[in-house]
Design an enzyme around this catalytic site. Sequence first.
Site, PDB file in Angstrom:
ATOM      1  CB  CYS A 138      -6.685   4.603  -1.002  1.00 13.87           C
ATOM      2  SG  CYS A 138      -7.525   3.215  -0.945  1.00 13.87           S
ATOM      3  CB  CYS A 141      -6.781   3.715  -3.987  1.00  8.11           C
ATOM      4  SG  CYS A 141      -7.861   3.739  -3.134  1.00  8.11           S
ATOM      5  CG  ASP A 142      -4.447   6.444  -5.205  1.00 13.10           C
ATOM      6  OD1 ASP A 142      -5.244   5.574  -5.883  1.00 13.10           O
ATOM      7  OD2 ASP A 142      -4.353   7.335  -4.734  1.00 13.10           O
TER       8      ASP A 142
END
Length: 321
Positions: A138, A141-142
């Site tokens: 993701c 997200c990261d």
Amino acid sequence: MAHHKVMVIGSGPAGDTAALYTARAGLQPHVFAGFGAGGPPGGQLMLTTEIENFPGFPNGGIAGPELMARMRQQAQDFGAEFEDVDVTKVDFSERPFKAWVGDDLHTADAVIISTGARSRLLNIEGEEKLISRGLHTCATCDGAFYRNKSMIVIGGGDTAMEEANFLTRFGEVNLVHRREEFRASNTMLERARKNTKIKWTLNEQPLGYLLRENGTVRGIKSKNTKTGEVSDITADGVFIAIGHIPNTDLFKGQLKMHDNGYLVTGAAAGGPSEYPNTYTSIEGVFASGDVQDHTYRQAITAAGSGCMAAIDAERWLAAQE
Ligand code: NDP
């Protein structure tokens, strides 16, 4: 033990919409907002940034997590109950239908399954343990962990294009794809092609991961699909964007599935008409969203089918009385 008129399993756009409609119909749905696959309550949109194609949000769209928070709130406003837990076992062999969260048993007159799908991995041994250790599924997200660093994105579909574009906010991206042709739509592909921070490494099939001494991922071992040559492609981090797998493990042996694991719905599952409907192979159990849709897979189509499942469930319940 708790009994519900309607139990909704999963809380992405499909589950939340099913909850909204069944709540407004006075059926007091109980929503298991996790779903047995370990994903976040709210589903895949919790892992994304701006959604530009959900109707009703002009001028740049809406952030995925915000859209999901609003959908949930709207369902709760009409009395839907949300529980942030994963269902661990179900038994649909008799009515009332049963679902367990650990030892905690819930029963229901009707069930709506909206457990969605999750990211596909490369199927390399030990891969899951590398997630968040230099390997990611993701970008939103990261990605921020890779400010001024280099990243590999694997895949040739819309997800890969979107993730690659997004990650260039942080650093250089090497897009690795196993062919020269792309599954991605022209719009997304062109947008990525215009991005000068994306480098293209084509005809490369990843075979495994390269690890640092501390066990984190520092790249991939890859085979050229034209020449057969094996080489190392290195980067600070690797993002996989190669599609999705339906979250249907919970229902194996109980509900009819396609070969690819997606739930069969509608007439093919024994539903009441040829017209698209959300009946599964067990009467009283309905399915909506990505868990039964491997074609469209959009937030808006998931929400639409959540609405269909709620109406199907409501009418089916009324017919049982
Ligand atoms: P897709 O199935 O479209 O693409 C998967 C990609 O991964 C393909 O290029 C495939 O290669 C590659 N791949 C699959 N398995 C492997 C493997 N084992 N090793 C290497 N490469 C592999 O999935 P997406 O997640 O990209 O998209 C799914 C759906 O969601 C699509 O309908 C898409 O349009 C939609 N979507 C829409 C977005 C938007 O409109 N904003 C954003 C993201 C997705 P190959 O082509 O060779 O098979």
